[in-house]
Scaffold this motif. Structure first.
Motif, mmCIF file in Angstrom:
data_model
loop_
_atom_site.group_PDB
_atom_site.id
_atom_site.type_symbol
_atom_site.label_atom_id
_atom_site.label_comp_id
_atom_site.label_asym_id
_atom_site.label_seq_id
_atom_site.Cartn_x
_atom_site.Cartn_y
_atom_site.Cartn_z
ATOM 1 N N LEU A 1 -4.939 6.873 7.230
ATOM 2 C CA LEU A 1 -5.775 5.540 7.360
ATOM 3 C C LEU A 1 -4.801 4.436 7.751
ATOM 4 O O LEU A 1 -5.081 3.472 8.460
ATOM 5 C CB LEU A 1 -6.331 5.430 5.938
ATOM 6 C CG LEU A 1 -7.000 3.872 5.606
ATOM 7 C CD1 LEU A 1 -7.946 3.611 6.402
ATOM 8 C CD2 LEU A 1 -7.196 3.807 4.188
ATOM 9 N N GLY B 1 -10.823 1.224 5.571
ATOM 10 C CA GLY B 1 -11.113 2.764 5.286
ATOM 11 C C GLY B 1 -12.604 2.940 5.093
ATOM 12 O O GLY B 1 -12.978 4.054 4.854
ATOM 13 N N VAL C 1 -7.354 -3.209 4.388
ATOM 14 C CA VAL C 1 -7.003 -1.703 4.670
ATOM 15 C C VAL C 1 -8.299 -0.778 4.092
ATOM 16 O O VAL C 1 -8.716 -0.122 4.563
ATOM 17 C CB VAL C 1 -5.587 -1.277 3.709
ATOM 18 C CG1 VAL C 1 -5.678 0.363 3.975
ATOM 19 C CG2 VAL C 1 -4.441 -1.884 4.447
ATOM 20 N N SER C 2 -8.655 -1.364 2.557
ATOM 21 C CA SER C 2 -10.075 -0.718 2.079
ATOM 22 C C SER C 2 -11.132 -0.884 2.979
ATOM 23 O O SER C 2 -11.873 0.085 3.340
ATOM 24 C CB SER C 2 -10.245 -1.375 0.877
ATOM 25 O OG SER C 2 -9.033 -1.041 -0.131
ATOM 26 N N TRP D 1 -4.773 11.799 3.867
ATOM 27 C CA TRP D 1 -5.916 10.750 4.296
ATOM 28 C C TRP D 1 -5.458 9.208 4.163
ATOM 29 O O TRP D 1 -5.618 8.595 5.296
ATOM 30 C CB TRP D 1 -7.045 10.884 3.221
ATOM 31 C CG TRP D 1 -8.334 10.038 3.791
ATOM 32 C CD1 TRP D 1 -9.222 10.246 4.570
ATOM 33 C CD2 TRP D 1 -8.657 8.695 3.552
ATOM 34 N NE1 TRP D 1 -10.231 9.303 4.485
ATOM 35 C CE2 TRP D 1 -9.956 8.382 3.933
ATOM 36 C CE3 TRP D 1 -7.903 7.434 2.598
ATOM 37 C CZ2 TRP D 1 -10.311 7.026 3.868
ATOM 38 C CZ3 TRP D 1 -8.587 6.430 2.512
ATOM 39 C CH2 TRP D 1 -9.446 6.321 3.145
ATOM 40 N N HIS D 2 -4.631 8.856 3.180
ATOM 41 C CA HIS D 2 -4.102 7.347 3.185
ATOM 42 C C HIS D 2 -3.229 7.249 4.354
ATOM 43 O O HIS D 2 -2.991 6.192 4.987
ATOM 44 C CB HIS D 2 -3.664 7.067 1.516
ATOM 45 C CG HIS D 2 -4.345 6.921 0.709
ATOM 46 N ND1 HIS D 2 -5.389 5.878 0.333
ATOM 47 C CD2 HIS D 2 -5.209 7.905 -0.068
ATOM 48 C CE1 HIS D 2 -6.172 6.341 -0.587
ATOM 49 N NE2 HIS D 2 -6.055 7.299 -0.895
ATOM 50 N N VAL E 1 -11.085 5.063 -2.861
ATOM 51 C CA VAL E 1 -11.609 4.143 -2.047
ATOM 52 C C VAL E 1 -13.171 4.092 -2.122
ATOM 53 O O VAL E 1 -14.033 5.052 -2.127
ATOM 54 C CB VAL E 1 -11.415 4.604 -0.532
ATOM 55 C CG1 VAL E 1 -12.121 3.947 0.678
ATOM 56 C CG2 VAL E 1 -9.708 4.782 -0.271
ATOM 57 N N TYR F 1 0.804 -1.213 0.061
ATOM 58 C CA TYR F 1 -0.107 -0.015 0.093
ATOM 59 C C TYR F 1 0.850 1.314 -0.018
ATOM 60 O O TYR F 1 1.571 1.421 0.789
ATOM 61 C CB TYR F 1 -0.883 0.008 1.213
ATOM 62 C CG TYR F 1 -2.083 1.062 1.026
ATOM 63 C CD1 TYR F 1 -3.359 0.514 1.078
ATOM 64 C CD2 TYR F 1 -1.709 2.507 1.423
ATOM 65 C CE1 TYR F 1 -4.257 1.569 1.165
ATOM 66 C CE2 TYR F 1 -2.923 3.427 1.289
ATOM 67 C CZ TYR F 1 -4.154 2.731 1.000
ATOM 68 O OH TYR F 1 -5.140 3.884 1.192
ATOM 69 N N HIS G 1 -13.366 4.970 8.200
ATOM 70 C CA HIS G 1 -12.301 5.872 8.393
ATOM 71 C C HIS G 1 -12.661 7.406 7.848
ATOM 72 O O HIS G 1 -13.322 7.551 7.103
ATOM 73 C CB HIS G 1 -10.937 5.583 7.569
ATOM 74 C CG HIS G 1 -9.935 6.477 7.875
ATOM 75 N ND1 HIS G 1 -9.388 6.569 9.098
ATOM 76 C CD2 HIS G 1 -9.369 7.325 7.000
ATOM 77 C CE1 HIS G 1 -8.484 7.633 8.753
ATOM 78 N NE2 HIS G 1 -8.372 8.098 7.518
#
Length: 121
Positions: free
Chosen positions: A47, A118, A114-115, A43-44, A33, A23, A121
């Protein structure tokens, strides 16, 4: 596929580690996302930091699915009081589960860890 030597905990942890390794938060301008516009780099980065802070060693958890079916899954994040990320072994995906008095309930948000994280998030 589960690594027979590592067992489910090791193979889930390895899958998450590979996902985190791959990532690239600096690619935030090209990674969308869900079905929204791409999110900014900061933002990433946030996250990933929050995801890492929420990670736990995979723990078996009985999960309720639509239609009343229950299955043993693996919690991979601690609960934030409302949600947690679980791994659904028979589907090979991570899922967002809402907390209930009966335990985690799959709400149909599936994908990579992660997604899925998210999504809240």
């Amino acid at each position: 596929m589960q690594d027979p030597i590592a067992g489910p905990v090791g193979s889930i942890a390895a899958r998450i580690a590979a996902e985190l390794h791959d990532y690239d938060p600096d690619a935030g301008n090209i990674r969308a996302v869900g079905q929204v516009t791409p999110m900014p780099v900061h933002w990433h980065r946030l996250l990933l930091a929050e995801f890492r802070a929420a990670l736990i060693d995979p723990q078996e958890v009985e999960t309720l699915f639509p239609g009343g079916m229950t299955e043993i899954c693996w919690a991979v994040t601690r609960s934030n009081g409302a949600y947690r990320v679980i791994y659904v072994p028979w589907a090979g995906v991570f899922s967002l589960a809402v907390e209930s008095r009966y335990g985690p309930v799959d709400i149909g948000v599936h994908g990579d860890a992660v997604s899925v994280f998210g999504a809240i998030h």
